[in-house]
Design an enzyme around this catalytic site. Structure first.
Site, short mmCIF file in Angstrom:
data_model
loop_
_atom_site.label_atom_id
_atom_site.label_comp_id
_atom_site.label_asym_id
_atom_site.label_seq_id
_atom_site.Cartn_x
_atom_site.Cartn_y
_atom_site.Cartn_z
CD GLU A 1 95.18 13.61 18.07
OE1 GLU A 1 94.29 12.81 17.72
OE2 GLU A 1 96.25 13.74 17.45
CD GLU B 1 96.70 8.78 17.39
OE1 GLU B 1 96.44 8.19 16.33
OE2 GLU B 1 95.83 9.35 18.07
NE ARG C 1 99.76 16.94 19.49
CZ ARG C 1 99.15 15.91 18.92
NH1 ARG C 1 97.85 15.74 19.06
NH2 ARG C 1 99.82 15.03 18.22
CG ASN D 1 96.83 11.47 20.85
OD1 ASN D 1 97.37 12.22 21.66
ND2 ASN D 1 97.12 11.50 19.56
CG HIS E 1 99.89 14.33 13.30
ND1 HIS E 1 99.36 14.77 14.49
CD2 HIS E 1 98.96 13.51 12.77
CE1 HIS E 1 98.16 14.23 14.67
NE2 HIS E 1 97.89 13.47 13.62
CE1 TYR F 1 91.63 10.74 19.13
CE2 TYR F 1 89.69 12.09 18.79
CZ TYR F 1 91.03 11.89 18.64
OH TYR F 1 91.79 12.84 18.02
#
Ligand code: GOI
Length: 497
Positions: free
Chosen positions: A401, A193, A103, A334, A148, A336
């Site tokens: 992500e 995002e 990606r 995404n 992005h 985290y």
């Protein structure tokens, strides 16, 4: 053997099987056969060559050149990993990792320096053609993010994303990408995002373009972005899918929000946080073409109380709702970390924070990374995957992500532990809870330019030597750890104990 004993034996054998095998008969530590494992990057964070071969200035070039103090020690992406010149080394790194998918993002102003079709930069098109062709020669599928965060500065002079006309510019840019790369690229993401990059219209000093219009500019930007996404999806569906036959979506970011306590108002705050961050985008696209009711209601009410003649959150027309509803082939996510949430009236008026009314708390008792916001909370990852899977059913999920920050050491035990635990939780969501997840790209293939944190935070599976003009790539301990997982399509059993 007595019959009762046999029965007990069979029973315990069945329990053992249930422990090893999930809902679908596959060992719980095993990825589905066609699961896509890979790695991710983004143009501004790796390419460098910020003004070479006809590339136009973008909002991150502009902001960090004008305001080096918004970066870390004046660092910027002027050279970064120099992937504009070293992409062949990146492809080799992906091959050594055993990635099935890469990606990466395309820099809009490298293709269209003014953001419009008056100048089409052939050198930019050549660069991405070379990268895509080399990936395919090495058996790696390209997944392209169209945006992005690096908006052509020329379009920021028009006001950027709060200006509705940006949707038309984005549509034309997308057409150029489909025309030039769509014969070989079968995975598309329109935006990375939007929740994060629309902050660039709410405050100054962090996200580009650093425009201070909280509670107004961010909603206007989000509105344009959602329309632009829908328009590009329909364009692909109608004019390109019949011949190119790929998949297209958007990738949204959301961490797990764990209620601080079990009071009813805290559970409501948790729901609000999900709806203001994820639902703002996911509800129009995956549910009914419109903003979540709780978001609509709270922003409308606050706007009225402020004496405004209109809501700060714009409305879609019925035609736009139909266009946006269902405009994705999968759910890009995404994620985290995990944060604690509690109901609180915080933020200035007007602001999205005040509209949302939720305080996010970093739990400092959880294991840390080198990024203050990134705590290592593997169970939260399973929770958010299941939350998305149950709230937006019928869409396969692609984890675009997920990754860990440290200070760049080659012996990166922290990263190994993070990926081992997070991938184990992902597998539990897939094999025990029944979530339909189809792919995972680790952030990031390389140590790179980490926005406001510059080169101080390292997310790479490969180390990059930023002190050398060669920008030498070196595998870390996590490289072979992940390569084993990618080759075996399974996570070592010790991460399931
Ligand atoms: C991705 O964003 C992105 O797509 C990649 O490009 C990127 O490289 C990768 O992540 C790795 O970062 C102290 C509420 C200061 C508001 C503590 C709560 C600021 C702001 C803790 C919590 C920290 C991943 C910046 C999504 C931006 C990092 C979004 C993660 C914001 C904080 C906060 C804090 C907070 N975020 N980003 N922040």
């Amino acid at each position: 053997m007595a019959l009762t004993t046999l029965y007990v034996e069979l029973l315990s054998f069945a329990c053992l099987l249930a422990a090893i095998h999930g809902v679908n008969g596959r060992a719980v530590n095993q990825f589905p056969e066609d699961f896509l494992l890979g790695a991710a990057t983004a143009s501004y964070q790796i390419e460098g060559a910020w003004n070479e071969d006809g590339k136009g200035e973008n909002i991150w070039d502009h902001m960090l050149h004008e305001h080096p103090e918004y970066g870390n020690n004046g660092e910027n992406g002027d050279v970064a990993c120099d992937s504009y010149h070293k992409y062949a080394e990146d492809v080799q790194a992906l091959k050594d990792l055993g990635a099935k998918v890469y990606r990466f993002s395309i820099s809009w102003s490298r293709i269209l320096p003014t953001g419009d079709l008056d100048v089409i930069n052939q050198a930019g098109i050549d660069y991405y053609n070379n990268l895509i062709n080399l990936l395919l020669e090495n058996g790696i599928e390209p997944m392209v993010t169209m945006y992005h965060w690096d908006l052509p500065q020329a379009l920021q002079y028009l006001g950027g994303w709060p200006n509705p006309i940006l949707a038309d510019y984005f549509l034309e840019y997308a057409r150029v990408l489909f025309d030039n790369f769509g014969d070989r690229v079968k995975w598309w993401l329109t935006f990375n995002e939007p929740y994060t990059f629309t902050r660039g219209y709410a405050s100054s000093g962090s996200q580009a373009p650093s425009q201070n219009a909280p509670g107004i500019g961010d909603y206007l930007a989000a509105h344009t972005v959602i329309r632009a996404h829908g328009m590009v999806y329909r364009l692909y569906d109608e004019q390109y899918r019949p011949t190119q036959n790929g998949k297209i979506s958007i990738t949204l970011n959301c961490d797990w929000f764990e209620p601080y306590n079990d009071l009813e108002e805290t559970l409501e705050a948790q729901e609000r946080m999900f709806q203001f961050q994820l639902g703002l985008y996911a509800n129009p696209i995956y549910v009914d073409g419109d903003y979540p009711a709780v978001v609509r209601e709270r922003v409308d009410n606050n706007s009225r109380a402020e004496g405004r003649p209109r809501s700060r959150l714009p409305s879609f027309t019925e035609e736009e709702k139909r266009m946006i509803n269902g405009s994705a082939d999968f759910f890009g996510l995404n994620s985290y970390t995990t944060m604690l949430v509690i109901s609180a009236a915080l933020g200035h008026s007007p602001s999205m924070d005040l509209d949302c009314g939720v305080l996010r708390i970093i739990n400092f008792t959880w294991p840390s990374s080198s990024a203050i916001w990134l705590k290592v909370v593997p169970w939260g990852f399973r929770n958010i995957v299941n939350w998305v899977s149950s709230r937006y059913p019928n869409y396969p999920i692609f984890i675009a992500e997920n990754g860990y920050a440290d200070t760049g050491e080659l012996d990166d035990e922290g990263r190994i532990s993070y990926y081992g635990q997070y991938l184990a939780e992902l597998l539990k969501a897939i094999n025990e809870d029944g979530a339909n997840v189809i792919g995972y790209t680790a952030w990031s293939l390389l140590d790179n330019f980490e926005w406001n944190s510059g080169y101080s935070q390292k997310f790479g599976i490969y180390q990059v030597d930023f002190d050398s003009t060669e920008r030498t790539r070196t595998p870390k301990a996590s490289t072979s750890f992940l390569a084993n997982i990618y080759r075996n399509m399974s996570v070592p059993e010790e991460y399931f104990q």
